[in-house]
Design a protein around this motif. Structure first.
Motif, mmCIF file in Angstrom:
data_model
loop_
_atom_site.group_PDB
_atom_site.id
_atom_site.type_symbol
_atom_site.label_atom_id
_atom_site.label_comp_id
_atom_site.label_asym_id
_atom_site.label_seq_id
_atom_site.Cartn_x
_atom_site.Cartn_y
_atom_site.Cartn_z
ATOM 1 N N LEU A 71 61.184 -38.729 -0.855
ATOM 2 C CA LEU A 71 61.448 -37.847 0.033
ATOM 3 C C LEU A 71 62.592 -38.395 1.677
ATOM 4 N N ASN A 107 56.865 -30.263 -1.184
ATOM 5 C CA ASN A 107 58.035 -29.661 -0.571
ATOM 6 C C ASN A 107 58.795 -30.739 0.167
ATOM 7 N N PRO A 108 59.429 -30.703 1.436
ATOM 8 C CA PRO A 108 59.639 -32.507 1.810
ATOM 9 C C PRO A 108 58.892 -32.767 3.016
ATOM 10 N N ILE A 125 67.701 -33.407 0.140
ATOM 11 C CA ILE A 125 66.841 -33.629 -0.379
ATOM 12 C C ILE A 125 65.577 -32.299 0.046
#
Length: 456
Positions: free
Chosen positions: A97, A70-71, A135
């Motif tokens: 990221l 995930n971010p 993103i």
């Protein structure tokens, strides 16, 4: 050559290694990017099963281990199902990221958890997962690149071994070639040392047609010339000593006769004194000729060049020698087609004329003739001195211009010759870029021809 080859080998290894790594990285980043594109909708919908299935599919298809983050770098799906829920803090993940790069990679040394506790090289490839321009996570592929490292090491070892082999071969060939090239040079050096010690008969044997052979041939010619010069020097010293000793012995015998014999007849005393005077004159002539040879050979006195008519020099020479010819009732005649002027050293040319005409008078019987002819032949003045004397045997002609050479030594001493006159004449001709030749037949006389270049 060895150093250059080693440097080239190092560059080749580096280029090959970079090529293999670059090809591998580009290939894996392309695969990661393809998976990230397909993973975008699944991650946006938080479809855990779908993300795991796609990660597993990509791992089986492309090899390696696929993770979905995930971010915040937390693992949402792992094809190995071990790191779910864990946060990965790797620089290449941070770069993706944080929007610094779309894709990134890095190499790490991974410690193996097995019994041997071995380590290996692994590569991490990270690609951003974009959804509607934002993103929302990242796809990470990790795989072992130990095979690439091992391949690179093997290539490096092979090239190093090849380099060592080439270096050894170069050294061996260089030693062989240097020995082959320097061997004749060493021979030449040894011969030079022997010649410097006075062994002028030494020669160097060099086969082939290369520069070393040409040098050896030139050196042999030089050593042969040195040997000839040494032989001539020895002969010259021997002949000079003999020529000087003979009149001295005569003078000593005559002087002792005058000293120890009492009440000698006055006529005999005068005859002995006359003989002593004659021998002294002969000594003086020999010494004068020796000094002339020394000056001519070493060119001690420079030529005093003037343009003068040869007929005038010949007339002056004949006038000085006419009393000798008159004593033997020899007729001297000068025939000249034209008055030819040459640039020469007048004193030396006159000396050459004196030597030739004096010899002609000495070796011509009474009532004979001596003819001098002056003419021009091409670019040369031609001076011919012909007599009707005793002539020279054919076998003696090649040596007639050598120092102290006389055909009949006993007869030469009677005429007062030293055997140096013709040698001096030849040297004078050579100094003026001229030549001298002789034609003779025993019992019929001789013809000496002197050529001197005519100056415009």
């Amino acid at each position: 050559m060895a150093i250059a080859f080693t440097a080239v080998a190092v560059v080749v290894v580096k280029m090959t290694e970079d090529y293999i790594v670059t090809q591998r990285v580009n290939e894996k980043l392309s695969e990661v990017n393809s998976t990230a594109i397909r993973m975008a909708s699944l991650l946006n919908n938080m479809d855990s099963e779908g993300m795991y299935a796609l990660a597993l599919e990509s791992a089986k298809k492309n090899g390696g281990r696929y993770l979905v983050l995930n971010p915040y770098g937390v693992v949402l799906a792992d094809s190995f199902s071990r790191l779910n829920g864990k946060q990965l803090k790797l620089n290449e993940i941070y770069e993706v990221l944080s929007s610094k790069k779309d894709m990134s990679y890095a190499f790490h040394v991974i410690q193996n958890d097995g019994e041997k506790n071995e380590s290996f090289w692994a590569a991490y490839y990270a690609g951003a997962i974009l959804y509607e321009g934002k993103i929302i996570g990242a796809v990470v592929c990790s795989e072992s690149i130990q095979d690439v490292v091992d391949q690179s090491l093997k290539l490096t070892e092979g090239i190093i071994l090849l380099s060592i082999g080439v270096c050894l071969a170069v050294i061996f060939i260089s030693l062989f070639l240097s020995g082959y090239i320097t061997k004749p040079i060493k021979k030449l050096r040894d011969v030079v040392q022997k010649i410097s010690d006075g062994h002028f008969n030494e020669r160097v044997l060099v086969a082939g047609r290369n520069e070393i052979a040409q040098l050896g041939d030139a050196f042999n010619k030089m050593s042969e010339r040195l040997e000839n010069i040494d032989i001539q020097r020895s002969e010259f010293v021997s002949n000079a000593s003999h020529e000087l000793k003979t009149p001295l012995s005569s003078i000593k015998i005559l002087a002792e006769s005058l000293l120890y014999q009492q009440k000698m007849d006055e006529n005999i005393v005068r005859e002995f004194l006359a003989d002593i005077n004659s021998e002294i004159d002969r000594l003086d002539q020999i010494i004068t000729d020796l000094l002339a040879i020394t000056k001519l050979d070493n060119q001690v006195s420079p030529l005093k060049m003037d343009t003068v008519p040869l007929q005038a020099i010949l007339e002056s020479t004949i006038l000085g020698l006419k009393p000798l010819a008159d004593q033997k009732r020899i007729k001297i005649s000068l025939l000249s087609s034209s008055d030819i002027a040459v640039t020469c050293d007048t004193a030396k040319i006159k000396q050459a004329f004196i030597n030739l005409i004096d010899n002609a008078i000495k070796y011509t019987q009474e009532k004979g003739t001596v003819t001098i002819r002056l003419s021009q032949s091409g670019g040369y003045a031609k001076i011919e001195v012909q007599d009707t004397g005793i002539g020279i045997p054919e076998e003696n002609l090649p040596y007639i211009f050598e120092r102290f050479y006389r055909v009949d030594k006993a007869r030469s001493r009677e005429t007062g010759g030293t055997g140096l006159g013709l040698y001096i004449t030849k040297r004078i001709a050579a100094l003026h870029n001229g030549t001298i030749t002789v034609q003779s037949k025993e019992g019929e006389g001789s013809l000496f021809t002197l050529y001197l270049p005519v100056q415009p």
